[in-house]
Enzyme design. Structure first.
Site, mmCIF file in Angstrom:
data_model
loop_
_atom_site.group_PDB
_atom_site.id
_atom_site.type_symbol
_atom_site.label_atom_id
_atom_site.label_comp_id
_atom_site.label_asym_id
_atom_site.label_seq_id
_atom_site.Cartn_x
_atom_site.Cartn_y
_atom_site.Cartn_z
ATOM 1 N N ASP A 97 0.682 -1.311 -0.066
ATOM 2 C CA ASP A 97 0.062 0.045 -0.194
ATOM 3 C C ASP A 97 0.842 1.195 -0.113
ATOM 4 O OD1 ASP A 97 -1.971 1.980 0.504
ATOM 5 O OD2 ASP A 97 -3.183 0.682 1.598
ATOM 6 N N HIS A 99 -0.323 4.516 0.046
ATOM 7 C CA HIS A 99 -1.002 5.853 0.368
ATOM 8 C C HIS A 99 -0.396 6.109 1.893
ATOM 9 C CE1 HIS A 99 -3.901 3.795 -2.403
ATOM 10 N NE2 HIS A 99 -4.514 4.911 -2.574
ATOM 11 N N SER A 150 -4.599 -4.598 0.587
ATOM 12 C CA SER A 150 -3.405 -4.775 1.713
ATOM 13 C C SER A 150 -4.196 -4.901 3.091
ATOM 14 C CB SER A 150 -2.703 -3.235 1.659
ATOM 15 O OG SER A 150 -3.384 -2.220 2.353
HETATM 16 CO CO1 B1M Z 1 -5.514 5.636 -4.268
HETATM 17 N N1 B1M Z 1 -7.218 4.599 -3.794
HETATM 18 N N2 B1M Z 1 -4.800 4.411 -5.346
HETATM 19 N N3 B1M Z 1 -4.166 6.730 -4.645
HETATM 20 N N4 B1M Z 1 -6.459 6.928 -3.307
HETATM 21 C C1 B1M Z 1 -8.108 5.282 -2.793
HETATM 22 C C2 B1M Z 1 -7.668 4.816 -1.407
HETATM 23 C C3 B1M Z 1 -9.412 4.707 -3.257
HETATM 24 C C4 B1M Z 1 -10.419 4.602 -1.982
HETATM 25 C C5 B1M Z 1 -9.976 5.657 -4.412
HETATM 26 C C6 B1M Z 1 -11.261 5.209 -4.981
HETATM 27 O O1 B1M Z 1 -11.417 4.445 -5.860
HETATM 28 N N5 B1M Z 1 -12.164 6.018 -4.529
HETATM 29 C C7 B1M Z 1 -9.032 3.218 -3.650
HETATM 30 C C8 B1M Z 1 -9.219 2.128 -3.165
HETATM 31 C C9 B1M Z 1 -10.413 1.342 -3.222
HETATM 32 C C10 B1M Z 1 -10.170 0.254 -1.993
HETATM 33 O O2 B1M Z 1 -9.463 -0.788 -2.181
HETATM 34 N N6 B1M Z 1 -11.160 0.420 -1.263
HETATM 35 C C11 B1M Z 1 -7.571 3.790 -4.620
HETATM 36 C C12 B1M Z 1 -6.990 2.879 -5.475
HETATM 37 C C13 B1M Z 1 -7.942 1.848 -6.017
HETATM 38 C C14 B1M Z 1 -5.841 3.010 -5.911
HETATM 39 C C15 B1M Z 1 -4.925 2.555 -6.850
HETATM 40 C C16 B1M Z 1 -5.034 0.642 -6.818
HETATM 41 C C17 B1M Z 1 -5.236 2.951 -8.159
HETATM 42 C C18 B1M Z 1 -4.785 2.123 -9.444
HETATM 43 O O3 B1M Z 1 -3.388 1.959 -9.316
HETATM 44 N N7 B1M Z 1 -5.524 2.059 -10.229
HETATM 45 C C19 B1M Z 1 -3.353 2.589 -6.368
HETATM 46 C C20 B1M Z 1 -2.809 1.650 -5.451
HETATM 47 C C21 B1M Z 1 -1.576 1.939 -5.291
HETATM 48 C C22 B1M Z 1 -1.027 1.251 -3.879
HETATM 49 O O4 B1M Z 1 -1.154 1.719 -2.952
HETATM 50 N N8 B1M Z 1 -0.513 0.014 -4.169
HETATM 51 C C23 B1M Z 1 -3.772 4.313 -5.741
HETATM 52 C C24 B1M Z 1 -2.692 5.088 -5.827
HETATM 53 C C25 B1M Z 1 -2.757 6.361 -5.255
HETATM 54 C C26 B1M Z 1 -1.862 7.438 -5.512
HETATM 55 C C27 B1M Z 1 -0.396 7.004 -5.254
HETATM 56 C C28 B1M Z 1 -2.149 8.054 -6.888
HETATM 57 C C29 B1M Z 1 -2.206 8.271 -4.309
HETATM 58 C C30 B1M Z 1 -1.700 8.225 -3.025
HETATM 59 C C31 B1M Z 1 -0.508 9.085 -2.854
HETATM 60 C C32 B1M Z 1 -0.082 9.091 -1.214
HETATM 61 O O5 B1M Z 1 -0.548 8.643 -0.119
HETATM 62 N N9 B1M Z 1 1.030 9.551 -1.251
HETATM 63 C C33 B1M Z 1 -3.842 7.823 -4.034
HETATM 64 C C34 B1M Z 1 -4.496 8.809 -3.371
HETATM 65 C C35 B1M Z 1 -4.253 10.204 -2.830
HETATM 66 C C36 B1M Z 1 -5.970 8.157 -3.064
HETATM 67 C C37 B1M Z 1 -7.183 9.158 -2.534
HETATM 68 C C38 B1M Z 1 -7.655 10.009 -3.675
HETATM 69 C C39 B1M Z 1 -7.070 9.887 -1.186
HETATM 70 C C40 B1M Z 1 -6.309 9.162 -0.072
HETATM 71 C C41 B1M Z 1 -5.998 10.400 0.976
HETATM 72 O O6 B1M Z 1 -4.732 10.765 0.915
HETATM 73 N N10 B1M Z 1 -7.288 10.824 1.469
HETATM 74 C C42 B1M Z 1 -8.280 7.733 -2.104
HETATM 75 C C43 B1M Z 1 -9.726 8.228 -2.018
HETATM 76 C C44 B1M Z 1 -10.225 8.557 -0.840
HETATM 77 O O7 B1M Z 1 -9.727 8.132 0.266
HETATM 78 N N11 B1M Z 1 -11.290 9.302 -0.685
HETATM 79 C C45 B1M Z 1 -7.731 6.694 -2.973
HETATM 80 C C46 B1M Z 1 -6.670 11.893 2.643
HETATM 81 C C47 B1M Z 1 -6.312 11.568 3.859
HETATM 82 C C48 B1M Z 1 -6.216 12.538 5.074
HETATM 83 O O8 B1M Z 1 -7.446 10.629 4.359
HETATM 84 O O9 B1M Z 1 -5.830 8.448 4.121
HETATM 85 O O10 B1M Z 1 -8.407 8.367 4.507
HETATM 86 P P1 B1M Z 1 -7.214 9.008 4.837
HETATM 87 O O11 B1M Z 1 -6.636 9.163 6.284
HETATM 88 C C49 B1M Z 1 -7.518 9.324 7.232
HETATM 89 C C50 B1M Z 1 -8.414 8.269 8.001
HETATM 90 O O12 B1M Z 1 -8.700 6.968 6.915
HETATM 91 C C51 B1M Z 1 -7.524 7.922 9.121
HETATM 92 O O13 B1M Z 1 -7.111 9.107 9.493
HETATM 93 C C52 B1M Z 1 -6.723 9.696 8.565
HETATM 94 C C53 B1M Z 1 -6.776 11.349 8.944
HETATM 95 O O14 B1M Z 1 -8.032 11.617 9.326
HETATM 96 N N12 B1M Z 1 -6.446 6.923 9.095
HETATM 97 C C54 B1M Z 1 -6.113 6.172 10.314
HETATM 98 C C55 B1M Z 1 -5.685 6.585 8.394
HETATM 99 N N13 B1M Z 1 -4.754 5.762 8.736
HETATM 100 C C56 B1M Z 1 -4.919 5.641 10.023
HETATM 101 C C57 B1M Z 1 -4.327 4.764 10.859
HETATM 102 C C58 B1M Z 1 -4.816 5.034 12.120
HETATM 103 C C59 B1M Z 1 -6.090 5.181 12.619
HETATM 104 C C60 B1M Z 1 -6.573 6.251 11.395
HETATM 105 O O15 B1M Z 1 -4.336 4.145 13.072
HETATM 106 C C61 B1M Z 1 -2.896 3.534 12.902
#
Ligand code: B1M
Length: 211
Positions: A97, A99, A150
């Site tokens: 992963d 992200h 993941s």
């Molecule tokens: Co991707 N991605 N991505 N992505 N990406 C998601 C996660 C996705 C939901 C988008 C979608 O389809 N709507 C989807 C996953 C679907 C699923 O499996 N359920 C997805 C996908 C499919 C993919 C790829 C497979 C795409 C592809 O290649 N076809 C690929 C996978 C690569 C890999 O990981 N092997 C991929 C790639 C990428 C980028 C590299 C382009 C980029 C990541 C860049 C980076 O992180 N440096 C990216 C991004 C940016 C996203 C979205 C748009 C945004 C994620 C983010 O940063 N959110 C995301 C869509 C979405 O989430 N809405 C998506 C902002 C962040 C502040 O929030 O990460 O949720 P978040 O964290 C929150 C909470 O979740 C929580 O607290 C945080 C702050 O409040 N939290 C925790 C997080 N970790 C925690 C740990 C804890 C507690 C709370 O305790 C330890």
């Protein structure tokens, strides 16, 4: 605060513009936490547009890069370095992963709350979490997963912790968009949080620290 301009720059992946806006808000004494919250809301819009296939990976990468740079401006303001740490936390995004934005936000909030945080980065193998916790005497491992494929690595990490005989010394908290309390329960994690502030509360709760 000019929330719309911040979100627009983030969604458009305009790194310099976003950083300038953030610096401007800080000089207007806007709170770093509300600036961060605004950027997270912008990132959710990026996610929805990606899901709806209105934008694609390159655009998402630009937004992610802009958010990372802007978050780095806020980091010193959200973290404390001059106090005795409340405890040690090893945090990372699990194997497979890439992200890391949300995990970094959680790490920053924990540092801000007074914890020492060892951030292992992303794509971290289960073995590495165990080694790091052992080497550093950490009492918490924080696992982040953003893609469903993941998530099993979280379970694997807990299993390895058990095999290493450390399960009763180290608490595991899990989080990330696809992770739920039910999933956390099913893999035997000690805690789950759906956002960063909740993660800090959960860690304090597990370590029996005052809220
Ligand atoms: Co991707 N991605 N991505 N992505 N990406 C998601 C996660 C996705 C939901 C988008 C979608 O389809 N709507 C989807 C996953 C679907 C699923 O499996 N359920 C997805 C996908 C499919 C993919 C790829 C497979 C795409 C592809 O290649 N076809 C690929 C996978 C690569 C890999 O990981 N092997 C991929 C790639 C990428 C980028 C590299 C382009 C980029 C990541 C860049 C980076 O992180 N440096 C990216 C991004 C940016 C996203 C979205 C748009 C945004 C994620 C983010 O940063 N959110 C995301 C869509 C979405 O989430 N809405 C998506 C902002 C962040 C502040 O929030 O990460 O949720 P978040 O964290 C929150 C909470 O979740 C929580 O607290 C945080 C702050 O409040 N939290 C925790 C997080 N970790 C925690 C740990 C804890 C507690 C709370 O305790 C330890």
């Amino acid at each position: 605060m000019n929330e719309e301009s911040i979100k627009t720059a983030l969604i458009a992946g305009q790194e310099k513009e976003l950083c300038d806006l953030v610096k401007g808000e800080l000089s207007n004494e806007e709170s770093p936490k509300s600036i961060l919250d605004t950027m997270m809301a912008g990132m959710n819009i990026v996610g929805s547009r990606f899901q709806a296939k209105e934008i694609f990976i390159p655009e998402v990468l630009f937004s992610a890069r802009a958010m990372t740079s802007a978050t780095n401006i806020l980091k010193p303001l959200l973290t404390k370095s001059d106090v005795q740490p409340l405890g040690k936390v090893v945090i990372g995004t699990v194997l497979g992963d890439l992200h890391d934005i949300g995990k970094n936000v959680v790490g920053m909030m924990l540092e801000g709350a007074g914890f020492e945080v060892l951030n292992l980065g992303r794509d971290v193998a289960p073995e590495r979490f165990i080694e790091a916790a052992k080497e550093n005497g950490a009492s918490i491992i924080g696992l982040s997963s953003l893609i469903t494929t993941s998530m099993p690595q979280m379970k694997r990490t807990i299993e390895l912790l058990e095999e290493a005989g450390l399960r009763d010394q180290v608490h595991v908290i899990v989080g990330g968009a696809p992770v739920t309390q039910d999933y956390a329960n099913s893999i035997g994690a000690d805690g789950y949080a759906d956002e960063a502030t909740g993660a800090v509360q959960k860690v304090k709760e597990l370590l029996h620290l005052e809220q």
